[in-house]
Design a protein around this motif. Structure first.
Motif, PDB file in Angstrom:
ATOM      1  N   GLY A  42      39.518  -8.423  46.236  1.00  0.00           N
ATOM      2  CA  GLY A  42      38.649  -9.274  45.641  1.00  0.00           C
ATOM      3  C   GLY A  42      37.203  -9.618  46.383  1.00  0.00           C
ATOM      4  N   VAL A  43      37.051  -8.797  47.358  1.00  0.00           N
ATOM      5  CA  VAL A  43      35.856  -8.699  48.411  1.00  0.00           C
ATOM      6  C   VAL A  43      34.856  -8.081  47.586  1.00  0.00           C
ATOM      7  CG1 VAL A  43      34.837  -8.262  50.502  1.00  0.00           C
ATOM      8  CG2 VAL A  43      37.087  -8.998  50.502  1.00  0.00           C
ATOM      9  N   ARG A  44      33.610  -8.555  47.447  1.00  0.00           N
ATOM     10  CA  ARG A  44      32.654  -7.764  46.613  1.00  0.00           C
ATOM     11  C   ARG A  44      32.018  -6.753  47.390  1.00  0.00           C
ATOM     12  NH1 ARG A  44      27.337  -9.660  48.185  1.00  0.00           N
ATOM     13  NH2 ARG A  44      27.307 -11.491  49.552  1.00  0.00           N
TER      14      ARG A  44
ATOM     15  N   ARG B 181      38.371 -13.020  51.435  1.00  0.00           N
ATOM     16  CA  ARG B 181      37.267 -13.665  50.778  1.00  0.00           C
ATOM     17  C   ARG B 181      36.611 -14.774  51.510  1.00  0.00           C
ATOM     18  NH1 ARG B 181      41.784 -12.485  47.459  1.00  0.00           N
ATOM     19  NH2 ARG B 181      42.501 -14.557  47.437  1.00  0.00           N
TER      20      ARG B 181
END
Length: 416
Positions: free
Chosen positions: A194-196, A174
């Motif tokens: 959780g990484v876009r 992240r």
């Protein structure tokens, strides 16, 4: 960002000897070389450095953090009391964590003497120094993720501090401005942490077509040398998931059909000795050659000896690999037989650029190889089309240009 940016390439993985001949080492060297050819200046900061470094494949300065006096002293103290396997495993994890301090200092010193415009890191378990320094310097930080390392460590090795490893993995993922992955399957893994999605870029592995001469294989086909001998080849580490045992069993079937078949296995690994023993037990010792580990500069000549190159991966759930061997086979102009799995199915098209077979289907693997021997025109057409596709879409120089474009875009986002 200046026209010729200064890029710090960071590899804190002690299992990757930078400048060496492991698959991961080759990946590091090829991308660094391509970045240099794409008008960037690169310096490498590494936890482990090969001795000697082959300057052909790593023509950039290297800072050996793992070989520094503090790192050596820490290793000596940690392992002095590690008298059991579990204690040695815990000591290894603590050592990797402690390495972050000299790694961060090395990056900061390089910035002070050279000026860093961007940091590119090959993700490794327990490494967080580059993420912190990049944030402090406010420079672009691109993280390359080649495997779900916490999952792999837990499943295949040992992980004493699993919760800490998972938390660190999430922090580093992240923290990156962009996360580069070699396959679509790994992109899904990264996003699940959780990484876009917009911050993830898929850059499949590649090859440098200029290093390979496809004319040698084509010449043998024209001269019909395959009528007296036909060499089946494999390049890679000899580990279970590569399916090399399946290839040996398929080769026995082929050799029974025609005694002109030969098998050339290029690479080393834990299965080498068992496979050599198995080949002798099958009565194939005179028909099978194991080269053992070879230098990367030797690979093109060995590929040129092959009439067909094979990637016989076993059936695996969650196949996330981007096999460098596939791209080297394409670049060399060698006809390919490969398992229909994962990214291989996305890059190679059955009967257009290769012949594909079901993973683990040994009889089908043998039949595909035999088809290419019996139909040299088909073999030539597949090989030529595969090399054309490689030159269009899968070169290290193309990947390097995309990395530099990312860095410049991040710089604009940060500073306008």
């Amino acid at each position: 960002m200046k026209e010729r940016p200064h890029i710090a390439y960071v590899c804190a993985d002690r299992g990757v000897p930078v400048g060496g001949y492991k698959g991961a080492s080759i990946h590091v060297g090829e991308l660094v070389r391509a970045l240099l050819e794409s008008q960037a200046d690169v310096q490498v900061i590494a936890a482990r450095v090969a001795d000697p470094i082959d300057p052909l494949f790593l023509p950039a300065p290297v800072v050996d953090v793992g070989g520094s006096k503090p790192a050596r002293q820490a290793r000596h103290v940690l392992y002095a009391g590690a008298t059991t396997p579990k204690r040695r495993e815990r000591a290894s994890e603590v050592r990797a964590l402690l390495l972050n301090q000299p790694m961060a200092k090395a990056i900061e010193r390089l910035n002070g003497s050279w000026g860093i415009d961007g940091i590119y890191e090959r993700y490794s378990l327990w490494s967080f120094a580059a993420a912190g320094v990049a944030r402090a310097l406010k420079v672009p930080y691109v993280l390359e993720v080649n495997a779900p390392l916490v999952d792999e460590q837990r499943r295949y090795r040992h992980l004493a501090n699993e919760a800490a490893a998972a938390d660190l993995e999430g922090y580093v993922l992240r923290s990156a401005d962009r996360v580069v992955v070699p396959s679509r399957q790994l992109a899904d893994f990264v996003c699940s942490h959780g990484v876009r999605r917009g911050a993830v870029r898929v850059l499949p592995n590649a090859a440098d077509p200029g290093r390979y001469d496809p004319r040698a294989v084509a010449r043998r086909r024209r001269e019909r040398a395959y009528r007296s001998r036909f060499t089946v080849g494999f390049v890679g580490s000899l580990k279970p998931w590569h399916g090399i045992e399946h290839l040996l069993r398929a080769f026995r079937m082929l050799h029974r059909r025609w005694d002109g078949y030969r098998l050339l296995v290029v690479g080393d690994g834990p299965l080498r000795r068992p496979l050599e023993k198995q080949a002798r037990a099958m009565g194939l010792a005179d028909a099978v050659e194991f080269t053992g580990g070879v230098g990367h500069r030797e690979v093109p000549a060995l590929l040129a000896r092959m009439d067909v190159a094979v990637a016989p991966y076993a059936r695996l759930s969650g196949f996330y690999f981007s096999p460098i061997k596939i791209y080297e086979y394409m670049a060399a102009g060698v006809p390919i037989v490969a398992s229909d799995i994962g990214q291989i199915s996305e890059v190679l098209e059955h009967r257009r650029t290769a012949l594909l077979q079901k993973p683990g289907a040994i009889s089908e693997l043998a039949d595909r190889i035999d088809e290419l021997r019996r139909h040299p025109a088909l073999a030539g057409r597949l090989a030529a089309e595969a090399r054309r596709k490689l030159c269009r879409s899968y070169t290290w120089k193309r990947n390097a240009k995309r990395v530099l474009a990312m860095m410049r875009q991040i710089e604009r986002e940060k500073h306008g």
